[in-house]
Design a protein around this motif. Structure first.
Motif, short mmCIF file in Angstrom:
data_model
loop_
_atom_site.label_atom_id
_atom_site.label_comp_id
_atom_site.label_asym_id
_atom_site.label_seq_id
_atom_site.Cartn_x
_atom_site.Cartn_y
_atom_site.Cartn_z
N THR A 1 -6.76 16.82 23.07
CA THR A 1 -7.82 15.91 22.68
C THR A 1 -8.72 15.70 23.88
O THR A 1 -8.27 15.69 25.02
CB THR A 1 -7.28 14.55 22.20
N GLY A 2 -10.01 15.56 23.63
CA GLY A 2 -10.95 15.41 24.72
C GLY A 2 -12.06 14.46 24.34
O GLY A 2 -12.07 13.89 23.24
N LYS A 3 -12.98 14.30 25.25
CA LYS A 3 -14.06 13.33 25.06
C LYS A 3 -15.03 13.77 23.97
O LYS A 3 -15.67 12.94 23.33
CB LYS A 3 -14.82 13.13 26.37
N GLU A 4 -15.18 15.07 23.77
CA GLU A 4 -16.17 15.57 22.83
C GLU A 4 -15.60 16.43 21.72
O GLU A 4 -16.29 16.69 20.73
CB GLU A 4 -17.24 16.37 23.60
N ALA A 5 -14.36 16.89 21.86
CA ALA A 5 -13.78 17.73 20.83
C ALA A 5 -12.26 17.67 20.92
O ALA A 5 -11.69 17.40 21.98
CB ALA A 5 -14.24 19.19 20.99
N ASP A 6 -11.62 17.90 19.79
CA ASP A 6 -10.17 18.05 19.73
C ASP A 6 -9.86 19.51 19.38
O ASP A 6 -10.62 20.14 18.65
CB ASP A 6 -9.55 17.15 18.66
N ASP B 1 -6.92 21.79 28.37
CA ASP B 1 -6.88 20.38 28.71
C ASP B 1 -7.85 20.11 29.85
O ASP B 1 -7.88 20.81 30.83
CB ASP B 1 -5.48 19.97 29.19
N ASP B 2 -8.64 19.02 29.73
CA ASP B 2 -9.51 18.67 30.83
C ASP B 2 -9.17 17.32 31.43
O ASP B 2 -9.75 16.93 32.43
CB ASP B 2 -10.98 18.70 30.41
N ASP B 3 -8.25 16.59 30.84
CA ASP B 3 -7.86 15.30 31.38
C ASP B 3 -6.52 14.93 30.75
O ASP B 3 -6.44 14.72 29.54
CB ASP B 3 -8.92 14.25 31.04
N PHE C 1 -5.98 12.31 27.95
CA PHE C 1 -6.43 12.50 26.58
C PHE C 1 -5.46 13.36 25.77
O PHE C 1 -5.78 13.79 24.68
CB PHE C 1 -7.83 13.16 26.57
N LEU C 2 -4.28 13.63 26.30
CA LEU C 2 -3.36 14.53 25.62
C LEU C 2 -2.61 13.83 24.49
O LEU C 2 -2.31 12.65 24.55
CB LEU C 2 -2.33 15.09 26.60
N LYS C 3 -2.30 14.60 23.47
CA LYS C 3 -1.36 14.18 22.44
C LYS C 3 -0.26 15.22 22.38
O LYS C 3 -0.49 16.38 22.68
CB LYS C 3 -2.03 14.10 21.06
N ARG C 4 0.92 14.80 21.97
CA ARG C 4 2.00 15.77 21.84
C ARG C 4 1.85 16.57 20.56
O ARG C 4 1.34 16.07 19.55
CB ARG C 4 3.36 15.06 21.84
N LEU C 5 2.31 17.80 20.61
CA LEU C 5 2.30 18.62 19.40
C LEU C 5 3.20 17.99 18.35
O LEU C 5 4.21 17.36 18.66
CB LEU C 5 2.81 20.03 19.72
#
Length: 295
Positions: A79-84, A15-17, A20-24
């Motif tokens: 989830t992130g700005k450039e990749a999930d 995780d970088d932010d 941008f997280l989603k739950r499993l």
């Protein structure tokens, strides 16, 4: 069993932010088994898909290569700005199975190339028209950039794995998807980021020297992580693991290479010092630049 001094709650991979997280989409409190969820998104393994590239040999014993294997989507890890990053089970019916982290770089219209210019200095592709398209950020150029980020990370992980650096094993590359070793517990609990841990003084010392050893190997190969921070390091039990390497920098070719290397060291030294293990980044930067052969 993971030391209780490290965060014991479920963590997400890379995780970088937190925004941008989603739950499993699955609950992994008990041991995972794809047969428990027949509605899961299951398909034949992409291991033998035309165009796929495989990780370096010798492969770890846990890598599933059988053509009868199935890939089952188990949820979103990050989830992130450039990749999930997705959690995937690769399993042979009534046979071996493993968990993988599938890092999928975003399509051109959804990506944010906020870090491209500095990291891409010195990187070129064979066809000049592709280079021009990437520089002008046409739709085709942005797709090429997505593929370049994925290929750069896959190549970096393979190189560093072969050199003995503690990184996730790169299982395969297909287009803009990098399939990696899942770093965590068999129940799907991802190893925490360094920033999420509360290590003791002795653990801090061990983690610091593991970090230094890894940075030395990188420098001797002429490389810098390029975006190193406590958020791009995992703590798997007592082992420190480098992650998130698409922006890896050749410190010799890239005109900003020395600055990237110094920033990497400063970022992690600041965290260790703040946790009660004071370290001076300057001597290490000097040593690493010397190891890289640029000063």
């Amino acid at each position: 069993m993971r030391d209780q001094n490290f965060a014991s709650s479920r963590r997400r991979f890379d995780d970088d932010d937190p925004n941008f997280l989603k739950r499993l989409s699955h609950d992994f409190d008990t041991a995972w088994d794809s047969s428990d969820d027949p509605s899961g998104d299951e398909q034949y393994s992409s291991w033998d898909t035309p165009g796929v590239l495989h990780g370096p040999e010798p492969r770890p014993d846990w890598v599933v290569t059988e053509l009868s294997a199935r890939d089952t989507e188990l949820g979103v890890l990050k989830t992130g700005k450039e990749a999930d990053v997705h959690l995937v089970e690769r399993a042979v019916p009534d046979g071996p199975r493993t968990l993988l982290a599938a890092k999928r770089y975003r399509a051109a219209e959804h990506r944010m190339f906020h870090r491209d210019s500095g990291y891409l200095e010195g990187r070129r592709v064979r066809e000049s028209r592709v280079t021009r398209a990437m520089e002008s950020r046409t739709a085709f150029g942005r797709e090429a950039l997505a593929g370049q980020w994925a290929a750069a990370e896959f190549g970096a992980l393979g190189q560093l794995w072969a050199l003995g650096v503690s990184v996730p094993y790169p299982v395969q590359l297909l287009g803009t998807e990098v399939m990696l070793e899942f770093v965590g517990a068999p129940d799907g609990t991802a190893a925490p980021r360094l920033a999420q841990t509360r290590p003791s003084r002795a653990e801090l010392e061990s983690l610091w020297w593991q970090l230094v050893d890894g940075l030395r190997v990188l420098a001797r190969a002429g490389l810098a992580h390029g975006d190193l921070s406590p958020y791009n390091l995992l703590v798997d039990g007592e082992r420190l693991v480098f992650i998130d390497l698409p922006q890896i920098v050749d410190v010799v070719i890239n005109p900003n290479g020395a600055e990237f290397l110094a920033r990497d060291v400063a970022n992690v030294a600041r965290w260790f010092t703040g946790k009660g293990f004071p370290v001076d980044p300057e001597p290490l930067v000097v040593e690493l630049l010397h190891d890289a052969g640029i000063r």
